[in-house]
Enzyme design. Structure first.
Site, PDB file in Angstrom:
ATOM      1  N   SER A 121       0.898  -1.215  -0.005  1.00 28.51           N
ATOM      2  CA  SER A 121      -0.060   0.023  -0.038  1.00 28.51           C
ATOM      3  C   SER A 121       0.806   1.326   0.018  1.00 28.51           C
ATOM      4  O   SER A 121       2.043   1.503   0.538  1.00 28.51           O
ATOM      5  CB  SER A 121      -0.949   0.064   1.254  1.00 28.51           C
TER       6      SER A 121
ATOM      7  N   TYR B  46      -1.813  -0.554  10.705  1.00 29.92           N
ATOM      8  CA  TYR B  46      -1.907  -0.752   9.110  1.00 29.92           C
ATOM      9  C   TYR B  46      -0.595  -0.140   8.374  1.00 29.92           C
ATOM     10  O   TYR B  46      -0.135  -0.837   7.589  1.00 29.92           O
ATOM     11  CB  TYR B  46      -3.092  -0.323   8.543  1.00 29.92           C
TER      12      TYR B  46
END
Length: 241
Positions: free
Chosen positions: A131, A144
Protein backbone atom coordinates in the site's frame (compact mmCIF):
# COMPACT_ATOMS: atom_id res chain seq x y z
CA UNK A 1 -0.58 -22.85 -19.48
CA UNK A 2 0.41 -20.38 -16.75
CA UNK A 3 -0.67 -21.19 -13.20
CA UNK A 4 -1.30 -18.71 -10.38
CA UNK A 5 -2.32 -19.06 -6.76
CA UNK A 6 -4.19 -16.08 -5.34
CA UNK A 7 -4.50 -15.94 -1.55
CA UNK A 8 -7.15 -13.50 -0.41
CA UNK A 9 -9.37 -13.98 -3.46
CA UNK A 10 -12.76 -13.92 -1.76
CA UNK A 11 -13.37 -10.21 -2.40
CA UNK A 12 -11.85 -6.90 -3.44
CA UNK A 13 -8.67 -6.73 -5.50
CA UNK A 14 -7.83 -10.39 -5.01
CA UNK A 15 -11.13 -11.43 -6.55
CA UNK A 16 -10.80 -8.95 -9.42
CA UNK A 17 -7.26 -10.10 -10.20
CA UNK A 18 -8.38 -13.75 -10.13
CA UNK A 19 -11.14 -12.98 -12.64
CA UNK A 20 -8.76 -11.17 -14.97
CA UNK A 21 -6.15 -13.93 -14.89
CA UNK A 22 -8.88 -16.44 -15.65
CA UNK A 23 -10.04 -14.33 -18.61
CA UNK A 24 -6.46 -14.22 -19.90
CA UNK A 25 -6.16 -17.99 -19.99
CA UNK A 26 -4.43 -18.72 -16.69
CA UNK A 27 -5.23 -21.70 -14.51
CA UNK A 28 -5.77 -20.42 -10.99
CA UNK A 29 -5.88 -21.69 -7.44
CA UNK A 30 -7.92 -19.38 -5.23
CA UNK A 31 -7.87 -19.33 -1.46
CA UNK A 32 -9.47 -17.48 1.41
CA UNK A 33 -11.45 -18.06 4.54
CA UNK A 34 -14.88 -18.06 2.81
CA UNK A 35 -14.86 -20.92 0.32
CA UNK A 36 -18.44 -20.27 -0.79
CA UNK A 37 -17.34 -16.96 -2.33
CA UNK A 38 -14.64 -18.79 -4.31
CA UNK A 39 -16.95 -21.46 -5.67
CA UNK A 40 -18.53 -18.85 -7.96
CA UNK A 41 -15.16 -18.54 -9.72
CA UNK A 42 -14.89 -22.29 -10.10
CA UNK A 43 -18.32 -22.32 -11.74
CA UNK A 44 -16.99 -20.01 -14.49
CA UNK A 45 -14.21 -22.39 -15.55
CA UNK A 46 -14.26 -25.59 -13.48
CA UNK A 47 -11.41 -27.12 -15.46
CA UNK A 48 -9.07 -24.19 -14.69
CA UNK A 49 -10.00 -23.22 -11.11
CA UNK A 50 -9.03 -24.97 -7.88
CA UNK A 51 -10.30 -23.86 -4.46
CA UNK A 52 -8.96 -24.21 -0.92
CA UNK A 53 -9.89 -22.68 2.42
CA UNK A 54 -6.83 -20.93 3.86
CA UNK A 55 -6.62 -18.67 6.90
CA UNK A 56 -3.20 -17.01 6.82
CA UNK A 57 -3.19 -16.56 10.61
CA UNK A 58 -3.27 -20.33 11.17
CA UNK A 59 -0.18 -22.52 11.38
CA UNK A 60 -1.55 -25.03 8.85
CA UNK A 61 -1.82 -22.38 6.11
CA UNK A 62 1.47 -23.38 4.34
CA UNK A 63 0.33 -27.01 4.21
CA UNK A 64 -2.96 -25.89 2.70
CA UNK A 65 -1.06 -23.75 0.20
CA UNK A 66 1.03 -26.71 -0.92
CA UNK A 67 -2.12 -28.84 -1.25
CA UNK A 68 -3.61 -26.14 -3.51
CA UNK A 69 -0.42 -26.05 -5.58
CA UNK A 70 -0.63 -29.81 -5.98
CA UNK A 71 -4.29 -29.53 -7.01
CA UNK A 72 -3.25 -27.00 -9.65
CA UNK A 73 -0.37 -29.10 -10.91
CA UNK A 74 2.25 -26.50 -9.99
CA UNK A 75 2.58 -22.75 -9.52
CA UNK A 76 4.24 -20.05 -11.65
CA UNK A 77 2.86 -17.01 -9.76
CA UNK A 78 2.03 -16.54 -6.11
CA UNK A 79 -0.24 -13.51 -5.62
CA UNK A 80 -0.79 -12.31 -2.05
CA UNK A 81 -3.89 -10.17 -1.53
CA UNK A 82 -4.79 -11.17 2.01
CA UNK A 83 -4.87 -8.27 4.43
CA UNK A 84 -6.92 -6.25 6.87
CA UNK A 85 -6.87 -2.67 8.04
CA UNK A 86 -9.00 -0.27 10.03
CA UNK A 87 -8.75 3.29 11.20
CA UNK A 88 -8.09 2.98 14.92
CA UNK A 89 -7.21 6.35 16.48
CA UNK A 90 -8.27 4.99 19.89
CA UNK A 91 -5.56 2.32 19.54
CA UNK A 92 -7.86 -0.52 20.51
CA UNK A 93 -5.29 -3.29 21.13
CA UNK A 94 -7.51 -6.01 19.66
CA UNK A 95 -7.65 -4.16 16.33
CA UNK A 96 -3.93 -3.35 16.27
CA UNK A 97 -2.86 -6.88 17.15
CA UNK A 98 -5.29 -8.49 14.68
CA UNK A 99 -3.80 -6.28 11.96
CA UNK A 100 -0.29 -7.36 12.90
CA UNK A 101 -1.30 -11.03 12.92
CA UNK A 102 -2.76 -10.88 9.42
CA UNK A 103 -0.53 -8.31 7.70
CA UNK A 104 2.65 -9.25 9.54
CA UNK A 105 2.63 -12.84 10.75
CA UNK A 106 0.24 -14.09 8.07
CA UNK A 107 2.14 -12.29 5.32
CA UNK A 108 5.45 -13.83 6.37
CA UNK A 109 3.91 -17.27 6.76
CA UNK A 110 2.55 -17.33 3.22
CA UNK A 111 5.22 -15.42 1.31
CA UNK A 112 8.02 -17.51 2.79
CA UNK A 113 6.12 -20.70 1.93
CA UNK A 114 5.84 -19.47 -1.67
CA UNK A 115 9.52 -18.48 -1.72
CA UNK A 116 10.60 -21.92 -0.49
CA UNK A 117 8.46 -23.56 -3.17
CA UNK A 118 10.01 -21.44 -5.91
CA UNK A 119 13.47 -22.10 -4.49
CA UNK A 120 12.96 -25.80 -5.20
CA UNK A 121 11.82 -24.92 -8.74
CA UNK A 122 14.64 -22.46 -9.35
CA UNK A 123 12.24 -19.86 -10.71
CA UNK A 124 8.88 -18.18 -10.15
CA UNK A 125 7.11 -14.94 -9.38
CA UNK A 126 5.81 -13.52 -6.09
CA UNK A 127 3.49 -10.51 -6.26
CA UNK A 128 1.94 -8.90 -3.20
CA UNK A 129 -0.40 -6.00 -2.57
CA UNK A 130 1.15 -3.65 -0.03
CA UNK A 131 0.00 0.00 0.00
CA UNK A 132 1.00 3.62 -0.36
CA UNK A 133 0.16 3.71 3.36
CA UNK A 134 3.58 2.14 3.96
CA UNK A 135 5.25 5.40 2.90
CA UNK A 136 4.76 7.22 6.21
CA UNK A 137 3.21 6.39 9.57
CA UNK A 138 -0.46 7.39 9.60
CA UNK A 139 -1.83 8.17 13.04
CA UNK A 140 -5.39 7.04 12.33
CA UNK A 141 -4.15 3.63 11.17
CA UNK A 142 -0.89 2.98 12.98
CA UNK A 143 -0.76 -0.82 12.72
CA UNK A 144 -1.93 -0.80 9.11
CA UNK A 145 0.66 1.68 7.86
CA UNK A 146 3.41 0.01 9.92
CA UNK A 147 2.63 -3.48 8.63
CA UNK A 148 2.50 -2.23 5.05
CA UNK A 149 5.96 -0.71 5.49
CA UNK A 150 7.07 -4.04 6.96
CA UNK A 151 5.74 -5.90 3.92
CA UNK A 152 7.57 -3.62 1.51
CA UNK A 153 10.86 -4.08 3.36
CA UNK A 154 10.33 -7.84 3.54
CA UNK A 155 9.83 -8.02 -0.22
CA UNK A 156 13.02 -5.97 -0.71
CA UNK A 157 14.88 -8.53 1.39
CA UNK A 158 13.44 -11.48 -0.53
CA UNK A 159 14.42 -9.89 -3.85
CA UNK A 160 17.98 -9.51 -2.61
CA UNK A 161 18.03 -13.07 -1.24
CA UNK A 162 16.77 -14.47 -4.55
CA UNK A 163 19.52 -12.64 -6.42
CA UNK A 164 22.15 -13.92 -3.99
CA UNK A 165 20.89 -17.48 -4.40
CA UNK A 166 20.87 -17.21 -8.18
CA UNK A 167 17.14 -17.86 -8.48
CA UNK A 168 15.10 -16.68 -11.43
CA UNK A 169 12.51 -15.39 -9.00
CA UNK A 170 10.74 -12.11 -9.67
CA UNK A 171 9.24 -10.00 -6.87
CA UNK A 172 6.47 -7.47 -7.57
CA UNK A 173 5.48 -4.98 -4.87
CA UNK A 174 2.07 -3.48 -5.70
CA UNK A 175 1.27 -0.23 -3.88
CA UNK A 176 -2.27 1.02 -4.53
CA UNK A 177 -3.88 4.07 -3.01
CA UNK A 178 -7.42 4.04 -1.63
CA UNK A 179 -9.58 1.46 -3.43
CA UNK A 180 -13.32 1.08 -2.88
CA UNK A 181 -13.34 -2.34 -1.20
CA UNK A 182 -14.68 -3.82 2.04
CA UNK A 183 -11.34 -2.97 3.64
CA UNK A 184 -12.31 0.70 3.88
CA UNK A 185 -14.81 2.23 6.27
CA UNK A 186 -17.80 3.33 4.13
CA UNK A 187 -18.49 6.17 6.58
CA UNK A 188 -15.10 7.81 5.93
CA UNK A 189 -14.50 10.05 2.91
CA UNK A 190 -11.18 8.98 1.43
CA UNK A 191 -9.33 11.19 -1.06
CA UNK A 192 -8.81 10.07 -4.67
CA UNK A 193 -10.89 6.91 -4.29
CA UNK A 194 -10.38 4.32 -7.05
CA UNK A 195 -12.64 1.50 -8.26
CA UNK A 196 -11.43 -2.12 -7.98
CA UNK A 197 -11.82 -3.17 -11.64
CA UNK A 198 -9.50 -0.58 -13.26
CA UNK A 199 -6.99 -0.98 -10.43
CA UNK A 200 -6.98 -4.74 -10.98
CA UNK A 201 -6.28 -4.21 -14.68
CA UNK A 202 -3.24 -2.12 -13.82
CA UNK A 203 -2.11 -4.76 -11.34
CA UNK A 204 -2.37 -7.61 -13.84
CA UNK A 205 -0.54 -5.53 -16.44
CA UNK A 206 2.28 -4.85 -13.98
CA UNK A 207 2.47 -8.55 -13.04
CA UNK A 208 2.57 -9.70 -16.65
CA UNK A 209 5.34 -7.17 -17.36
CA UNK A 210 7.10 -8.48 -14.24
CA UNK A 211 7.49 -5.02 -12.75
CA UNK A 212 9.49 -4.79 -9.51
CA UNK A 213 7.49 -1.96 -7.88
CA UNK A 214 4.29 -0.31 -9.06
CA UNK A 215 2.33 2.50 -7.38
CA UNK A 216 -1.29 2.83 -8.52
CA UNK A 217 -2.24 5.25 -9.92
CA UNK A 218 -0.26 8.25 -11.27
CA UNK A 219 -1.99 10.59 -8.80
CA UNK A 220 -0.73 8.49 -5.94
CA UNK A 221 2.76 8.36 -7.45
CA UNK A 222 2.81 12.16 -7.24
CA UNK A 223 1.31 12.12 -3.74
CA UNK A 224 3.92 9.67 -2.46
CA UNK A 225 6.70 11.90 -3.77
CA UNK A 226 5.12 14.81 -1.90
CA UNK A 227 4.76 12.80 1.31
CA UNK A 228 8.44 11.92 1.26
CA UNK A 229 9.38 15.61 1.04
CA UNK A 230 7.30 16.68 4.05
CA UNK A 231 9.51 17.25 7.13
CA UNK A 232 8.73 15.01 10.08
CA UNK A 233 7.74 17.94 12.29
CA UNK A 234 5.16 19.00 9.69
CA UNK A 235 3.95 15.45 9.02
CA UNK A 236 3.13 14.96 12.69
CA UNK A 237 0.77 17.95 12.58
CA UNK A 238 -1.28 16.72 9.60
CA UNK A 239 -4.73 15.77 10.93
CA UNK A 240 -6.15 13.78 8.01
CA UNK A 241 -3.70 10.88 8.36
Amino acid sequence: MKRAVIVGATSGLGLEVARLLLERGWSIGVAGRRVEALEQLRAVAPDRVRVRAIDVTQSDAPDRLHALIDDLGGMDLYFHSSGIGRQNPDLDPSIELATVRTNGEGFVRMVTAAYRYFRTQGRGHIAAITSVAGTRGMGAAAAYSATKRFQRTYLDALAQLAHREGLRLRITDIRPGFVRTALLNPEVRYPMMMEPAPVARQIVGAVERRRRVVTIDRRYRALVLLWRLIPQCVWERIKWC
